[in-house]
Design a protein around this motif. Structure first.
Motif, PDB file in Angstrom:
ATOM      1  N   ALA A  18      -2.093  -2.123  15.187  1.00  0.00           N
ATOM      2  CA  ALA A  18      -1.648  -3.508  15.399  1.00  0.00           C
ATOM      3  C   ALA A  18      -2.243  -4.400  14.335  1.00  0.00           C
ATOM      4  N   TYR A  19      -1.415  -5.315  13.803  1.00  0.00           N
ATOM      5  CA  TYR A  19      -1.940  -6.416  12.987  1.00  0.00           C
ATOM      6  C   TYR A  19      -2.292  -7.525  13.964  1.00  0.00           C
ATOM      7  N   GLN A  20      -3.486  -8.030  13.912  1.00  0.00           N
ATOM      8  CA  GLN A  20      -3.932  -8.992  14.927  1.00  0.00           C
ATOM      9  C   GLN A  20      -3.479  -8.506  16.316  1.00  0.00           C
ATOM     10  N   ASN A  21      -2.516  -9.217  16.933  1.00  0.00           N
ATOM     11  CA  ASN A  21      -2.098  -8.769  18.272  1.00  0.00           C
ATOM     12  C   ASN A  21      -0.745  -8.092  18.271  1.00  0.00           C
ATOM     13  N   GLN A  22      -0.124  -8.031  17.099  1.00  0.00           N
ATOM     14  CA  GLN A  22       1.231  -7.515  17.057  1.00  0.00           C
ATOM     15  C   GLN A  22       1.227  -5.991  16.865  1.00  0.00           C
ATOM     16  N   ASN A  23       1.646  -5.292  17.901  1.00  0.00           N
ATOM     17  CA  ASN A  23       1.729  -3.832  17.787  1.00  0.00           C
ATOM     18  C   ASN A  23       2.809  -3.435  16.805  1.00  0.00           C
ATOM     19  N   VAL A  24       2.441  -2.649  15.842  1.00  0.00           N
ATOM     20  CA  VAL A  24       3.414  -2.261  14.831  1.00  0.00           C
ATOM     21  C   VAL A  24       3.743  -0.772  14.931  1.00  0.00           C
ATOM     22  N   LEU A  25       2.738   0.018  15.287  1.00  0.00           N
ATOM     23  CA  LEU A  25       2.954   1.451  15.468  1.00  0.00           C
ATOM     24  C   LEU A  25       2.417   1.852  16.835  1.00  0.00           C
ATOM     25  N   PRO A  43      14.446   0.634  10.110  1.00  0.00           N
ATOM     26  CA  PRO A  43      14.835  -0.725   9.708  1.00  0.00           C
ATOM     27  C   PRO A  43      13.673  -1.495   9.074  1.00  0.00           C
ATOM     28  N   ASN A  44      13.958  -2.627   8.472  1.00  0.00           N
ATOM     29  CA  ASN A  44      12.902  -3.490   7.943  1.00  0.00           C
ATOM     30  C   ASN A  44      11.940  -3.861   9.055  1.00  0.00           C
ATOM     31  N   GLY A  45      10.687  -3.812   8.735  1.00  0.00           N
ATOM     32  CA  GLY A  45       9.679  -4.213   9.713  1.00  0.00           C
ATOM     33  C   GLY A  45       9.407  -3.164  10.767  1.00  0.00           C
ATOM     34  N   SER A  46       9.910  -1.937  10.555  1.00  0.00           N
ATOM     35  CA  SER A  46       9.720  -0.910  11.583  1.00  0.00           C
ATOM     36  C   SER A  46       8.350  -0.243  11.462  1.00  0.00           C
ATOM     37  N   GLY A  47       7.615  -0.559  10.425  1.00  0.00           N
ATOM     38  CA  GLY A  47       6.254  -0.037  10.323  1.00  0.00           C
ATOM     39  C   GLY A  47       6.084   1.106   9.336  1.00  0.00           C
ATOM     40  N   LYS A  48       7.072   1.325   8.481  1.00  0.00           N
ATOM     41  CA  LYS A  48       6.987   2.450   7.542  1.00  0.00           C
ATOM     42  C   LYS A  48       5.820   2.276   6.569  1.00  0.00           C
ATOM     43  N   SER A  49       5.797   1.108   5.939  1.00  0.00           N
ATOM     44  CA  SER A  49       4.715   0.879   4.970  1.00  0.00           C
ATOM     45  C   SER A  49       3.360   0.880   5.657  1.00  0.00           C
ATOM     46  N   THR A  50       3.337   0.354   6.871  1.00  0.00           N
ATOM     47  CA  THR A  50       2.082   0.336   7.624  1.00  0.00           C
ATOM     48  C   THR A  50       1.606   1.763   7.897  1.00  0.00           C
ATOM     49  N   LEU A  51       2.539   2.614   8.278  1.00  0.00           N
ATOM     50  CA  LEU A  51       2.176   4.012   8.533  1.00  0.00           C
ATOM     51  C   LEU A  51       1.621   4.662   7.263  1.00  0.00           C
ATOM     52  N   SER A  86       3.512   2.374  -4.462  1.00  0.00           N
ATOM     53  CA  SER A  86       3.605   1.434  -3.348  1.00  0.00           C
ATOM     54  C   SER A  86       4.891   0.634  -3.434  1.00  0.00           C
ATOM     55  N   GLN A  87       5.283   0.078  -2.291  1.00  0.00           N
ATOM     56  CA  GLN A  87       6.555  -0.643  -2.209  1.00  0.00           C
ATOM     57  C   GLN A  87       6.557  -1.837  -3.152  1.00  0.00           C
ATOM     58  N   LYS A  88       5.439  -2.544  -3.164  1.00  0.00           N
ATOM     59  CA  LYS A  88       5.395  -3.676  -4.078  1.00  0.00           C
ATOM     60  C   LYS A  88       4.568  -3.295  -5.306  1.00  0.00           C
ATOM     61  N   ASP A 170       6.890   4.836  -1.483  1.00  0.00           N
ATOM     62  CA  ASP A 170       7.397   3.810  -0.572  1.00  0.00           C
ATOM     63  C   ASP A 170       8.487   3.015  -1.284  1.00  0.00           C
ATOM     64  N   GLU A 171       9.719   3.335  -0.968  1.00  0.00           N
ATOM     65  CA  GLU A 171      10.882   2.711  -1.615  1.00  0.00           C
ATOM     66  C   GLU A 171      10.717   2.643  -3.130  1.00  0.00           C
ATOM     67  N   PRO A 172      10.602   3.805  -3.749  1.00  0.00           N
ATOM     68  CA  PRO A 172      10.302   3.825  -5.186  1.00  0.00           C
ATOM     69  C   PRO A 172      11.494   3.419  -6.039  1.00  0.00           C
ATOM     70  N   THR A 203      12.684   5.285   2.399  1.00  0.00           N
ATOM     71  CA  THR A 203      13.886   4.753   1.760  1.00  0.00           C
ATOM     72  C   THR A 203      14.833   4.149   2.787  1.00  0.00           C
ATOM     73  N   HIS A 204      15.701   3.280   2.315  1.00  0.00           N
ATOM     74  CA  HIS A 204      16.792   2.785   3.155  1.00  0.00           C
ATOM     75  C   HIS A 204      18.091   3.464   2.774  1.00  0.00           C
ATOM     76  N   ASP A 205      18.022   4.257   1.759  1.00  0.00           N
ATOM     77  CA  ASP A 205      19.200   4.881   1.181  1.00  0.00           C
ATOM     78  C   ASP A 205      19.460   6.211   1.898  1.00  0.00           C
TER      79      ASP A 205
HETATM   80  N1  LIG Z   1      -0.461  -7.819   6.235  1.00  0.00           N
HETATM   81  C1  LIG Z   1       0.205  -8.022   7.399  1.00  0.00           C
HETATM   82  N2  LIG Z   1      -0.272  -8.888   8.319  1.00  0.00           N
HETATM   83  C2  LIG Z   1       0.369  -9.073   9.488  1.00  0.00           C
HETATM   84  N3  LIG Z   1       1.512  -8.461   9.817  1.00  0.00           N
HETATM   85  C3  LIG Z   1       2.056  -7.601   8.947  1.00  0.00           C
HETATM   86  C4  LIG Z   1       1.424  -7.338   7.681  1.00  0.00           C
HETATM   87  N4  LIG Z   1       2.176  -6.428   7.007  1.00  0.00           N
HETATM   88  C5  LIG Z   1       3.218  -6.157   7.807  1.00  0.00           C
HETATM   89  N5  LIG Z   1       3.162  -6.843   8.973  1.00  0.00           N
HETATM   90  C6  LIG Z   1       4.112  -6.742  10.073  1.00  0.00           C
HETATM   91  O1  LIG Z   1       4.163  -5.409  10.500  1.00  0.00           O
HETATM   92  C7  LIG Z   1       5.488  -4.998  10.750  1.00  0.00           C
HETATM   93  C8  LIG Z   1       5.787  -3.727   9.991  1.00  0.00           C
HETATM   94  O2  LIG Z   1       5.746  -3.996   8.585  1.00  0.00           O
HETATM   95  P1  LIG Z   1       5.964  -2.854   7.503  1.00  0.00           P
HETATM   96  O3  LIG Z   1       5.721  -3.472   6.181  1.00  0.00           O
HETATM   97  O4  LIG Z   1       5.164  -1.676   7.866  1.00  0.00           O
HETATM   98  O5  LIG Z   1       7.500  -2.528   7.687  1.00  0.00           O
HETATM   99  P2  LIG Z   1       8.440  -1.580   6.834  1.00  0.00           P
HETATM  100  O6  LIG Z   1       9.018  -0.590   7.753  1.00  0.00           O
HETATM  101  O7  LIG Z   1       7.725  -1.040   5.660  1.00  0.00           O
HETATM  102  O8  LIG Z   1       9.574  -2.602   6.377  1.00  0.00           O
HETATM  103  P3  LIG Z   1      10.439  -2.632   5.029  1.00  0.00           P
HETATM  104  O9  LIG Z   1      11.600  -1.731   5.217  1.00  0.00           O
HETATM  105  O10 LIG Z   1      10.891  -4.059   4.961  1.00  0.00           O
HETATM  106  O11 LIG Z   1       9.563  -2.257   3.905  1.00  0.00           O
HETATM  107  C9  LIG Z   1       6.364  -6.175  10.394  1.00  0.00           C
HETATM  108  O12 LIG Z   1       6.786  -6.764  11.601  1.00  0.00           O
HETATM  109  C10 LIG Z   1       5.482  -7.107   9.636  1.00  0.00           C
HETATM  110  O13 LIG Z   1       5.790  -8.421  10.007  1.00  0.00           O
END
Ligand SMILES: Nc1ncnc2c1ncn2[C@@H]1O[C@H](COP(=O)(O)OP(=O)(O)OP(=O)(O)O)[C@@H](O)[C@H]1O
Ligand SMILES: [Mg+2]
Lengths: 274, 277
Positions: A18-25, A43-51, A86-88, A170-172, A203-205
């Motif tokens: 979780a980032y702060q209180n937001q569960n991401v994975l 999908p975007n924001g599904s937590g791939k980069s976080t994982l 990395s993605q960015k 990550d989305e190279p 990837t999204h492709d």
């Molecule tokens: N540094 C951060 N601080 C707080 N919340 C974050 C941070 N990075 C990502 N999040 C949140 O975590 C969730 C997952 O983000 P993540 O970047 O893992 O998604 P993703 O699957 O890689 O998306 P994308 O396809 O757009 O790359 C999103 O809802 C995002 O808002």
């Protein structure tokens, strides 16, 4: 073939983040045997980069463990066995006065070790990696003066140069033109087939990716699916509906929206436009 | 013109020290600029002043400090300042740059107190502010040689790592580089170089000698290695020109060195107009 008998490159056990209180994975369990070519979609924001960041030890999960080649990531120290784009990748400051050669060299620094410098062999490797991504004409250009897609290729070369046994991308291919994307995927497949490098490709492709990978994982907070490509193909429509809420046109570049939790009737229309 | 520098020991020491500064400051400066730490260098040089004022104050009461070059106390202060800034940066995760003004103003405040306690400005302090051609004694000179050697060695040994960290922190961490230790080592180097340089350039202008040659070098360099080449070239030219003109015109070298650098920078920008960075 008995998948389980191959040693694991990655072993994720009951991971939550979780980032702060937001569960991401939530409660991710995933085993990736060595030699797999895994496509990670969601999908975007599904937590791939976080994982991915949890995998690399950049983020510490709230729960669960990550093992790389059987070693807990906290204790893992063979980082030069791992390549990462990395993605960015453009997070570096773009005016930075470094040549393509210098940037790709960085990929070898871990291998070269502290207090040592690149020798002839290393430099040769750097040149090969640059040639591999077709950037040899730019070898002495400053990285900041290249286009986004060219920069991305340089970062791919940097990830490849140390001959990693695990390569995480990550989305190279964002910003890389269509022909180069095909070449790039072909190159990845070759690395996987010939050298047995374990690959993870975010990837999204989905359409293009599935021609090359061996396995697919679908992530949207939880791991919805993880299996080989054939079972993914069989369950594809079901999976996509579960993940994206609607059936998605799989052959298109899908930069999806954040509305996947809800069912909007307009979603289909919007996707067709992209 | 330059012969006079070889006639007198104290001038010779200044010249040699100047040459070492002309090398060290731009080399460290390249990393400072690409890591966007210019403000940090500025803050550390002001903290050095606080240390110097403290040492001068102590000198009034303790003979030991009266005999000691106040610059050493300055270095101690600036290293501690670097540590404090790091601490604060971690407390203000989202406003990291806030750490610098906090420490900077705090240091100046304390420095001003020390100066007034020591009965205001004297000639020494003036030299530390604006630099002096005659500030270097034989002992200082030997210390400068040792420090120059040490700083260069450490920079050379950690060149790869510092380069990687400057370029792409995330990747550097993934590849296993100890980010915090490296940053710490680097800040100590900066503090030392400031201490060495300020004797000639003066505190107010030390950070100029670290950043201006690099700003000029950026216009010319292709790649990171060339940055050092050009930066050192501009640094040396400015120090030599600055010192000689300062001596003959009886000016503070800080001013002449910085003005030479400004001229070089304007020249570089004019000659490389087509490139934008
Ligand atoms: N540094 C951060 N601080 C707080 N919340 C974050 C941070 N990075 C990502 N999040 C949140 O975590 C969730 C997952 O983000 P993540 O970047 O893992 O998604 P993703 O699957 O890689 O998306 P994308 O396809 O757009 O790359 C999103 O809802 C995002 O808002
Ligand atoms: Mg992402």
């Amino acid at each position: 073939m008995n998948e389980q008998s191959r040693p694991l490159a990655i072993d994720i056990d009951q991971l939550s983040f979780a980032y702060q209180n937001q569960n991401v994975l939530e409660d991710i369990n995933m085993k990736v045997p060595q030699g797999s070519f895994l496509g990670l979609v969601g999908p975007n924001g599904s937590g791939k980069s976080t994982l991915i960041k949890c995998l690399l030890g950049l983020l510490t999960p709230n729960q669960g463990t990550v093992k790389l080649f059987g070693v807990n990531v906290k204790k893992f120290d063979r980082w030069n066995d791992i390549g990462f784009v990395s993605q960015k990748a453009n997070s570096f400051n773009s005016g930075f006065p470094a040549t393509v050669f210098e940037v790709v060299s960085m990929g070898l620094y871990g291998k070269v070790g502290l207090f040592r410098f690149l020798n002839r062999k290393h430099k040769q490797k750097v040149r090969e990696a640059i040639a591999q991504v077709g950037m040899e004409d730019f070898i002495n250009e400053n990285i900041g003066q290249l286009s986004g897609g060219q920069q991305q290729r340089v970062f791919i070369a940097r990830a490849l140069v140390s001959d990693p046994s695990l390569l995480i991308l990550d989305e190279p291919t964002v910003g890389v033109d269509a022909k180069s994307v095909t070449n790039f995927y072909t190159m990845l497949k070759k690395l996987n087939d010939e050298k047995g490098i374990t690959l993870i490709l975010v990837t999204h492709d989905i359409g293009a990716m599935s021609e090359y990978v061996t396995d697919v994982a679908c992530l949207n907070k939880c791991l919805h699916f993880h299996g080989n490509k054939h079972s993914f193909e069989e369950n594809k429509e079901e999976m996509m509906t579960a993940m994206y809420g609607h059936e998605v046109n799989l052959l298109e570049h899908n930069h999806d929206h954040d509305h996947h939790h809800h069912h909007h009737d307009h979603d289909d229309v919007r996707r067709d436009e992209t | 013109m330059i012969e006079v520098f070889f006639q007198y020991d104290f001038l010779r020491y200044s010249l040699y020290t100047g040459l070492m500064i002309g090398f060290l400051a731009p080399v460290v400066g390249v990393f400072i600029v690409v890591r966007r730490l210019s403000m940090m260098a500025d803050a550390l040089s002001h903290i050095t002043l606080t240390g110097i004022a403290f040492s001068l104050l102590l000198g009034r009461y303790y003979p030991f400090f009266a005999g000691l070059n106040p610059v050493y106390m300055g270095m101690v202060f600036s290293i501690s300042g670097a540590l404090l800034i790091e601490k604060l940066r971690h407390m203000y995760q989202y406003y990291k740059e806030l750490a610098i003004p906090i420490i900077l103003s705090g240091a100046i405040g304390v420095g001003v107190l020390f100066i007034s306690l020591a009965d205001g400005f004297n000639n020494d302090l003036f030299n530390y502010l604006f630099g002096s051609v005659v500030a270097i004694s034989e002992t200082d000179f030997h210390v400068v040689i040792v420090l120059t050697f040490l700083v260069s060695l450490v920079l050379l040994l950690f060149y790869k790592e510092l380069f990687f960290l400057s370029f792409d922190e995330e990747q550097a961490v993934i590849s296993g580089l100890p980010k915090r230790s490296l940053h710490f080592i680097f800040m100590i180097l900066v503090a030392l170089v400031i201490g060495i340089s300020m004797q000639i350039v003066g505190i107010l202008l030390v950070s100029a000698l670290m950043t201006l040659p690099v700003a000029s070098a950026m216009r010319w360099a292709r790649g990171f290695k060339q940055m050092f080449l050009y930066a050192v070239l501009f640094g040396e030219v400015s120090v030599i020109t600055g010192l000689i003109s300062a001596f003959h015109l009886d000016l503070a070298p800080g001013g002449t060195i910085v003005m030479t650098n400004i001229a070089l920078l304007i020249g570089s920008i004019a000659l490389t107009r087509k490139r934008s960075l």
